[in-house]
Design a protein around this motif. Structure first.
Motif, PDB file in Angstrom:
ATOM      1  N   ARG A  63       0.812  -1.212   0.000  1.00 15.56           N
ATOM      2  CA  ARG A  63       0.000   0.000   0.000  1.00 15.56           C
ATOM      3  C   ARG A  63       0.850   1.268   0.000  1.00 15.56           C
ATOM      4  NH1 ARG A  63      -4.129  -0.329   4.668  1.00 15.56           N
ATOM      5  NH2 ARG A  63      -4.894   1.539   3.606  1.00 15.56           N
ATOM      6  N   ARG A  64       2.140   1.120   0.039  1.00 12.90           N
ATOM      7  CA  ARG A  64       3.052   2.268   0.112  1.00 12.90           C
ATOM      8  C   ARG A  64       3.729   2.497  -1.240  1.00 12.90           C
ATOM      9  NH1 ARG A  64       4.315   3.616   5.671  1.00 12.90           N
ATOM     10  NH2 ARG A  64       5.273   5.444   4.763  1.00 12.90           N
ATOM     11  N   THR A  65       4.286   3.664  -1.378  1.00  9.98           N
ATOM     12  CA  THR A  65       5.091   4.002  -2.545  1.00  9.98           C
ATOM     13  C   THR A  65       6.515   4.224  -2.082  1.00  9.98           C
ATOM     14  OG1 THR A  65       3.227   5.049  -3.663  1.00  9.98           O
ATOM     15  CG2 THR A  65       5.427   5.662  -4.415  1.00  9.98           C
ATOM     16  N   ARG A  66       7.443   3.647  -2.783  1.00 11.59           N
ATOM     17  CA  ARG A  66       8.861   3.870  -2.482  1.00 11.59           C
ATOM     18  C   ARG A  66       9.463   4.620  -3.662  1.00 11.59           C
ATOM     19  NH1 ARG A  66      12.517   2.867   1.055  1.00 11.59           N
ATOM     20  NH2 ARG A  66      14.653   2.460   0.494  1.00 11.59           N
ATOM     21  N   TYR A  67      10.230   5.646  -3.345  1.00 15.42           N
ATOM     22  CA  TYR A  67      10.828   6.498  -4.369  1.00 15.42           C
ATOM     23  C   TYR A  67      12.290   6.128  -4.538  1.00 15.42           C
ATOM     24  CZ  TYR A  67       6.669   9.232  -3.393  1.00 15.42           C
ATOM     25  OH  TYR A  67       5.369   9.635  -3.233  1.00 15.42           O
ATOM     26  N   SER A  68      12.751   6.135  -5.780  1.00 11.11           N
ATOM     27  CA  SER A  68      14.163   5.952  -6.101  1.00 11.11           C
ATOM     28  C   SER A  68      14.632   7.208  -6.812  1.00 11.11           C
ATOM     29  CB  SER A  68      14.370   4.749  -7.030  1.00 11.11           C
ATOM     30  OG  SER A  68      13.943   3.572  -6.411  1.00 11.11           O
ATOM     31  N   LEU A  69      15.719   7.772  -6.322  1.00  5.90           N
ATOM     32  CA  LEU A  69      16.247   8.991  -6.925  1.00  5.90           C
ATOM     33  C   LEU A  69      17.251   8.661  -8.014  1.00  5.90           C
ATOM     34  CD1 LEU A  69      16.780  11.229  -3.778  1.00  5.90           C
ATOM     35  CD2 LEU A  69      14.821  11.130  -5.310  1.00  5.90           C
ATOM     36  N   HIS A  70      17.259   9.461  -9.054  1.00  4.18           N
ATOM     37  CA  HIS A  70      18.210   9.339 -10.162  1.00  4.18           C
ATOM     38  C   HIS A  70      19.059  10.608 -10.131  1.00  4.18           C
ATOM     39  CE1 HIS A  70      15.665   6.036 -11.292  1.00  4.18           C
ATOM     40  NE2 HIS A  70      14.637   6.858 -11.357  1.00  4.18           N
ATOM     41  N   LEU A  71      20.217  10.501  -9.531  1.00  4.15           N
ATOM     42  CA  LEU A  71      20.993  11.681  -9.165  1.00  4.15           C
ATOM     43  C   LEU A  71      22.075  12.069 -10.163  1.00  4.15           C
ATOM     44  CD1 LEU A  71      21.340  10.876  -5.375  1.00  4.15           C
ATOM     45  CD2 LEU A  71      19.593  12.235  -6.541  1.00  4.15           C
ATOM     46  N   ASP A  72      22.147  11.409 -11.286  1.00  2.23           N
ATOM     47  CA  ASP A  72      23.191  11.734 -12.253  1.00  2.23           C
ATOM     48  C   ASP A  72      22.802  12.890 -13.165  1.00  2.23           C
ATOM     49  OD1 ASP A  72      24.906   9.792 -11.261  1.00  2.23           O
ATOM     50  OD2 ASP A  72      23.980   8.246 -12.491  1.00  2.23           O
ATOM     51  N   GLY A  73      21.535  13.307 -13.105  1.00  5.91           N
ATOM     52  CA  GLY A  73      21.102  14.450 -13.896  1.00  5.91           C
ATOM     53  C   GLY A  73      21.669  15.743 -13.322  1.00  5.91           C
ATOM     54  N   THR A  74      21.504  16.812 -14.069  1.00  5.98           N
ATOM     55  CA  THR A  74      22.015  18.101 -13.624  1.00  5.98           C
ATOM     56  C   THR A  74      20.857  19.008 -13.224  1.00  5.98           C
ATOM     57  OG1 THR A  74      21.996  18.977 -15.877  1.00  5.98           O
ATOM     58  CG2 THR A  74      24.046  17.963 -15.109  1.00  5.98           C
ATOM     59  N   LEU A  75      21.188  20.082 -12.553  1.00  5.37           N
ATOM     60  CA  LEU A  75      20.186  21.075 -12.199  1.00  5.37           C
ATOM     61  C   LEU A  75      19.658  21.716 -13.473  1.00  5.37           C
ATOM     62  CD1 LEU A  75      21.933  22.666  -9.106  1.00  5.37           C
ATOM     63  CD2 LEU A  75      20.215  20.863  -9.157  1.00  5.37           C
ATOM     64  N   ARG A  76      18.464  22.263 -13.418  1.00  2.20           N
ATOM     65  CA  ARG A  76      17.784  22.709 -14.634  1.00  2.20           C
ATOM     66  C   ARG A  76      18.068  24.143 -15.046  1.00  2.20           C
ATOM     67  NH1 ARG A  76      12.998  19.775 -16.105  1.00  2.20           N
ATOM     68  NH2 ARG A  76      11.999  21.746 -16.540  1.00  2.20           N
ATOM     69  N   HIS A  77      18.351  25.004 -14.112  1.00  2.00           N
ATOM     70  CA  HIS A  77      18.554  26.412 -14.459  1.00  2.00           C
ATOM     71  C   HIS A  77      19.854  26.574 -15.243  1.00  2.00           C
ATOM     72  CE1 HIS A  77      19.276  30.716 -13.983  1.00  2.00           C
ATOM     73  NE2 HIS A  77      17.971  30.806 -13.772  1.00  2.00           N
ATOM     74  N   PRO A  78      19.881  27.395 -16.276  1.00  2.00           N
ATOM     75  CA  PRO A  78      21.089  27.551 -17.100  1.00  2.00           C
ATOM     76  C   PRO A  78      22.342  27.924 -16.292  1.00  2.00           C
ATOM     77  CG  PRO A  78      19.241  28.630 -18.164  1.00  2.00           C
ATOM     78  CD  PRO A  78      18.757  28.187 -16.813  1.00  2.00           C
ATOM     79  N   ALA A  79      22.177  28.638 -15.207  1.00  2.00           N
ATOM     80  CA  ALA A  79      23.337  29.033 -14.401  1.00  2.00           C
ATOM     81  C   ALA A  79      23.936  27.862 -13.627  1.00  2.00           C
ATOM     82  CB  ALA A  79      22.958  30.152 -13.431  1.00  2.00           C
ATOM     83  N   GLU A  80      23.141  26.795 -13.404  1.00  2.00           N
ATOM     84  CA  GLU A  80      23.626  25.641 -12.645  1.00  2.00           C
ATOM     85  C   GLU A  80      23.582  24.340 -13.437  1.00  2.00           C
ATOM     86  OE1 GLU A  80      20.745  27.258 -10.987  1.00  2.00           O
ATOM     87  OE2 GLU A  80      22.081  28.733 -10.100  1.00  2.00           O
ATOM     88  N   VAL A  81      23.393  24.411 -14.742  1.00  2.00           N
ATOM     89  CA  VAL A  81      23.217  23.202 -15.540  1.00  2.00           C
ATOM     90  C   VAL A  81      24.443  22.281 -15.486  1.00  2.00           C
ATOM     91  CG1 VAL A  81      24.002  24.081 -17.776  1.00  2.00           C
ATOM     92  CG2 VAL A  81      22.186  22.367 -17.681  1.00  2.00           C
ATOM     93  N   HIS A  82      25.575  22.792 -15.091  1.00  2.00           N
ATOM     94  CA  HIS A  82      26.793  21.989 -14.985  1.00  2.00           C
ATOM     95  C   HIS A  82      26.893  21.243 -13.651  1.00  2.00           C
ATOM     96  CE1 HIS A  82      27.697  25.771 -13.015  1.00  2.00           C
ATOM     97  NE2 HIS A  82      28.658  25.138 -12.358  1.00  2.00           N
ATOM     98  N   LEU A  83      25.995  21.518 -12.718  1.00  2.00           N
ATOM     99  CA  LEU A  83      26.055  20.901 -11.384  1.00  2.00           C
ATOM    100  C   LEU A  83      25.154  19.680 -11.296  1.00  2.00           C
ATOM    101  CD1 LEU A  83      25.853  24.146  -9.236  1.00  2.00           C
ATOM    102  CD2 LEU A  83      27.873  22.731  -9.642  1.00  2.00           C
ATOM    103  N   PRO A  84      25.697  18.543 -10.877  1.00  2.00           N
ATOM    104  CA  PRO A  84      24.866  17.348 -10.702  1.00  2.00           C
ATOM    105  C   PRO A  84      23.929  17.481  -9.500  1.00  2.00           C
ATOM    106  CG  PRO A  84      27.209  16.787 -10.754  1.00  2.00           C
ATOM    107  CD  PRO A  84      27.104  18.270 -10.666  1.00  2.00           C
ATOM    108  N   VAL A  85      22.751  16.921  -9.619  1.00  2.00           N
ATOM    109  CA  VAL A  85      21.788  16.908  -8.522  1.00  2.00           C
ATOM    110  C   VAL A  85      22.400  16.219  -7.300  1.00  2.00           C
ATOM    111  CG1 VAL A  85      19.539  16.022  -7.801  1.00  2.00           C
ATOM    112  CG2 VAL A  85      19.831  16.956 -10.085  1.00  2.00           C
ATOM    113  N   ARG A  86      23.191  15.210  -7.537  1.00  2.00           N
ATOM    114  CA  ARG A  86      23.838  14.464  -6.451  1.00  2.00           C
ATOM    115  C   ARG A  86      24.616  15.399  -5.521  1.00  2.00           C
ATOM    116  NH1 ARG A  86      24.719   9.374  -6.298  1.00  2.00           N
ATOM    117  NH2 ARG A  86      24.467   9.086  -8.540  1.00  2.00           N
ATOM    118  N   GLU A  87      25.336  16.362  -6.085  1.00  2.00           N
ATOM    119  CA  GLU A  87      26.136  17.270  -5.265  1.00  2.00           C
ATOM    120  C   GLU A  87      25.260  18.160  -4.394  1.00  2.00           C
ATOM    121  OE1 GLU A  87      29.249  19.370  -7.288  1.00  2.00           O
ATOM    122  OE2 GLU A  87      29.934  17.553  -8.300  1.00  2.00           O
TER     123      GLU A  87
END
Length: 95
Positions: A63-87
């Motif tokens: 009955r629960r939902t478990r979330y899995s994160l995918h952290l290899d993507g980058t931030l979305r704003h053009p000023a931070e697009v070079h930064l990985p979400v993981r960091e």
């Protein structure tokens, strides 16, 4: 510091939801909403946004939902697009 409606903050609600899930991937949607001081409907919308953008996936576990994160993507704003979400998450969590 008192939180006042209409004041600004450093993190968006999307970042707060991602952080809440990073800290506890099995949180219920209502608990994510409470942790982020947003409505459950807003939390649902943000989780959908994050899933569609490829930052997380959901899997039912009974009955629960478990979330899995995918952290290899980058931030979305053009000023931070070079930064990985993981960091960002490593900076703001204990992981």
């Amino acid at each position: 510091m008192d939180w006042k409606a209409g004041s600004w903050g450093f993190l968006t609600n999307h970042a707060r939801v991602l952080l809440a899930i990073a800290r506890a991937p099995d949180l219920r949607l209502r608990d994510i909403a409470a942790a982020c001081y947003i409505t459950e409907r807003t939390a649902q919308s943000i989780v959908t946004d994050l899933e569609q953008a490829g930052y997380l996936s959901r899997e039912r576990d009974g009955r629960r939902t478990r979330y899995s994160l995918h952290l290899d993507g980058t931030l979305r704003h053009p000023a931070e697009v070079h930064l990985p979400v993981r960091e960002l998450l490593e900076l703001l969590t204990d992981h």
